[in-house]
Design a protein around this motif. Structure first.
Motif, mmCIF file in Angstrom:
data_model
loop_
_atom_site.group_PDB
_atom_site.id
_atom_site.type_symbol
_atom_site.label_atom_id
_atom_site.label_comp_id
_atom_site.label_asym_id
_atom_site.label_seq_id
_atom_site.Cartn_x
_atom_site.Cartn_y
_atom_site.Cartn_z
ATOM 1 N N ASN A 45 -17.731 -5.829 -9.679
ATOM 2 C CA ASN A 45 -18.685 -5.581 -10.755
ATOM 3 C C ASN A 45 -19.379 -4.237 -10.519
ATOM 4 O OD1 ASN A 45 -21.777 -5.902 -11.613
ATOM 5 N ND2 ASN A 45 -20.533 -7.113 -13.039
ATOM 6 N N GLU A 64 -16.384 2.830 -13.407
ATOM 7 C CA GLU A 64 -15.915 1.538 -13.899
ATOM 8 C C GLU A 64 -14.637 1.731 -14.706
ATOM 9 O OE1 GLU A 64 -18.872 -0.648 -16.009
ATOM 10 O OE2 GLU A 64 -20.409 -0.359 -14.466
ATOM 11 N N ILE A 65 -13.599 0.974 -14.337
ATOM 12 C CA ILE A 65 -12.308 1.094 -15.022
ATOM 13 C C ILE A 65 -11.853 -0.281 -15.505
ATOM 14 C CG2 ILE A 65 -11.607 3.142 -13.722
ATOM 15 C CD1 ILE A 65 -9.924 1.342 -11.913
ATOM 16 N N ASP A 66 -10.948 -0.273 -16.477
ATOM 17 C CA ASP A 66 -10.400 -1.514 -17.025
ATOM 18 C C ASP A 66 -8.982 -1.778 -16.538
ATOM 19 O OD1 ASP A 66 -12.687 -2.089 -18.622
ATOM 20 O OD2 ASP A 66 -12.005 -0.571 -20.062
ATOM 21 N N ASP A 67 -8.368 -0.760 -15.929
ATOM 22 C CA ASP A 67 -6.989 -0.886 -15.473
ATOM 23 C C ASP A 67 -6.795 0.018 -14.257
ATOM 24 O OD1 ASP A 67 -4.164 -1.981 -16.510
ATOM 25 O OD2 ASP A 67 -3.877 0.033 -15.685
ATOM 26 N N GLU A 70 -6.311 3.777 -14.418
ATOM 27 C CA GLU A 70 -7.426 4.670 -14.738
ATOM 28 C C GLU A 70 -8.137 5.179 -13.487
ATOM 29 O OE1 GLU A 70 -10.016 2.451 -17.279
ATOM 30 O OE2 GLU A 70 -8.434 1.950 -18.711
ATOM 31 N N LEU A 81 -12.686 -1.737 -10.539
ATOM 32 C CA LEU A 81 -12.060 -2.497 -11.619
ATOM 33 C C LEU A 81 -13.096 -3.530 -12.044
ATOM 34 C CD1 LEU A 81 -9.454 -2.842 -13.254
ATOM 35 C CD2 LEU A 81 -8.696 -4.487 -11.533
ATOM 36 N N HIS A 82 -13.731 -3.277 -13.165
ATOM 37 C CA HIS A 82 -14.975 -3.961 -13.529
ATOM 38 C C HIS A 82 -14.734 -5.261 -14.298
ATOM 39 C CE1 HIS A 82 -19.055 -4.614 -14.911
ATOM 40 N NE2 HIS A 82 -18.648 -4.571 -16.172
ATOM 41 N N TYR A 83 -15.413 -6.315 -13.844
ATOM 42 C CA TYR A 83 -15.421 -7.608 -14.545
ATOM 43 C C TYR A 83 -16.870 -7.922 -14.887
ATOM 44 C CZ TYR A 83 -10.608 -8.065 -13.040
ATOM 45 O OH TYR A 83 -9.267 -7.844 -12.847
ATOM 46 N N ASP A 84 -17.127 -8.096 -16.161
ATOM 47 C CA ASP A 84 -18.500 -8.314 -16.629
ATOM 48 C C ASP A 84 -18.847 -9.802 -16.540
ATOM 49 O OD1 ASP A 84 -20.973 -7.857 -17.697
ATOM 50 O OD2 ASP A 84 -20.280 -7.752 -19.776
ATOM 51 N N GLU A 110 -7.712 -12.170 -9.212
ATOM 52 C CA GLU A 110 -7.237 -10.963 -9.881
ATOM 53 C C GLU A 110 -6.541 -10.024 -8.897
ATOM 54 O OE1 GLU A 110 -7.516 -9.975 -13.512
ATOM 55 O OE2 GLU A 110 -7.223 -12.099 -13.108
#
Length: 237
Positions: A45, A64-67, A70, A81-84, A110
C-alpha cells in the motif's frame, strides 16, 4: 555486474501494515545495496509506505503502480504495486486488525500469483501477524501455507539455508505442548522425502540428511520420552 535489465525482479510483500515490515523495507532499500543485485518492487500500500518513510526519516519518492511493467526500479524512488485495501490514516501501530490481516494475506497471494505468471523472479516477505490473519478468518501459519495453497502443494515445508547448511522444519508454528504429540512416523517420512527431492533439485546428487531427535539424549532408550522409539527411528529406518 549485471545490467539493469537482466537483474531479477524481486517482489517484496509489505506484510502487516501495523507491524515493523514497512520500516524494515524502507531501511533495507535505503541502504542501496539491494539495487546492485536485483530490481525490487514492493507489493502493498502506497500511503503506508509513505508513512514508513516519515517514521524512518527516509526521503524517498513512492511511485504507486498498477502493473509490474510500470516500475522504474530507480534507487530513491520506491515502486509500490498499490492495493487500496487499507485506510492508512486510521492505522494504529502494534494493534491487531482484521482488515490489515486480510490485506497482508492479499499481498502474499498476489506475490505468489505474479511469480507463477513469471512477472517476478522471487519473493521476499515482510512479517505477517498470525493473530490479525485469524481475525480476518484465515488459518494460515504463515506465507509458506499461503504459497502452497496457490501452487496446489499437499506436501510442503519451510527450509532455511545458510551456506551449505539447509534446515527443513518438521512443523512450523505449534504450541510446545502440541508439538510432541504431532511427531508421527508417516509425517516425518514425508518430510524426509521432501527434503531429499528438494536437495536433488538444488543439484545435490547424494543428499546426506540428519534427522534431529525430539527428546534429550534422543530419549535415552525411553527414559526421557518414547517419540524416538515409536516414531522417529522407524521413519529413518
Amino acid at each position: 555486474m549485471h545490467s539493469s535489465t537482466d537483474k531479477p525482479i524481486v517482489g517484496i510483500t509489505m506484510g502487516d501494515a501495523a507491524g515493523i515490515g514497512p520500516e524494515i523495507i524502507i531501511k533495507s532499500l535505503e541502504a542501496g545495496k539491494v539495487y546492485e543485485y536485483c530490481r525490487p518492487v514492493v507489493i502493498g500500500n502506497g500511503p503506508v509506505m509513505r508513512r514508513a518513510c516519515g517514521i524512518t526519516g527516509v526521503d524517498w519518492i513512492i511511485n504507486e503502480i498498477d502493473d509490474i511493467s510500470e516500475a522504474g526500479f530507480a534507487c530513491r524512488t520506491m515502486d509500490v504495486l498499490h492495493y487500496d485495501n487499507i485506510a492508512a490514516e486510521r492505522l494504529r501501530m502494534g494493534e491487531v486488525d482484521a482488515d490489515i490481516g486480510r490485506a497482508a494475506v492479499v499481498y502474499t497471494q498476489e506475490a505468489g500469483r505474479l511469480a507463477l505468471e513469471g512477472k517476478i523472479d522471487a519473493i521476499s516477505s515482510a512479517p505477517l501477524n498470525k493473530a490479525a490473519m485469524r481475525e480476518a478468518g484465515f488459518h494460515y501459519e504463515g506465507a509458506t501455507q499461503i504459497l502452497a495453497e496457490l501452487c496446489g502443494s499437499k506436501n510442503n515445508a519451510m527450509m532455511l539455508i545458510l551456506g551449505t547448511l539447509r534446515l527443513i522444519f518438521y512443523s512450523n508454528h505449534l504450541a510446545l505442548r502440541d508439538a510432541c504429540d504431532a511427531v508421527k512416523k508417516d509425517r516425518l517420512l514425508s518430510i524426509v522425502k521432501l527434503a531429499d527431492e528438494s536437495l536433488r533439485s538444488m543439484g545435490i546428487t547424494k543428499p546426506r540428511i540428519a534427522v534431529a531427535a525430539l527428546n534429550p539424549h534422543g530419549g535415552e532408550g525411553g527414559l526421557f520420552g518414547h517419540e524416538e522409539i515409536r516414531e522417529i527411528i522407524p521413519a529413518v529406518e
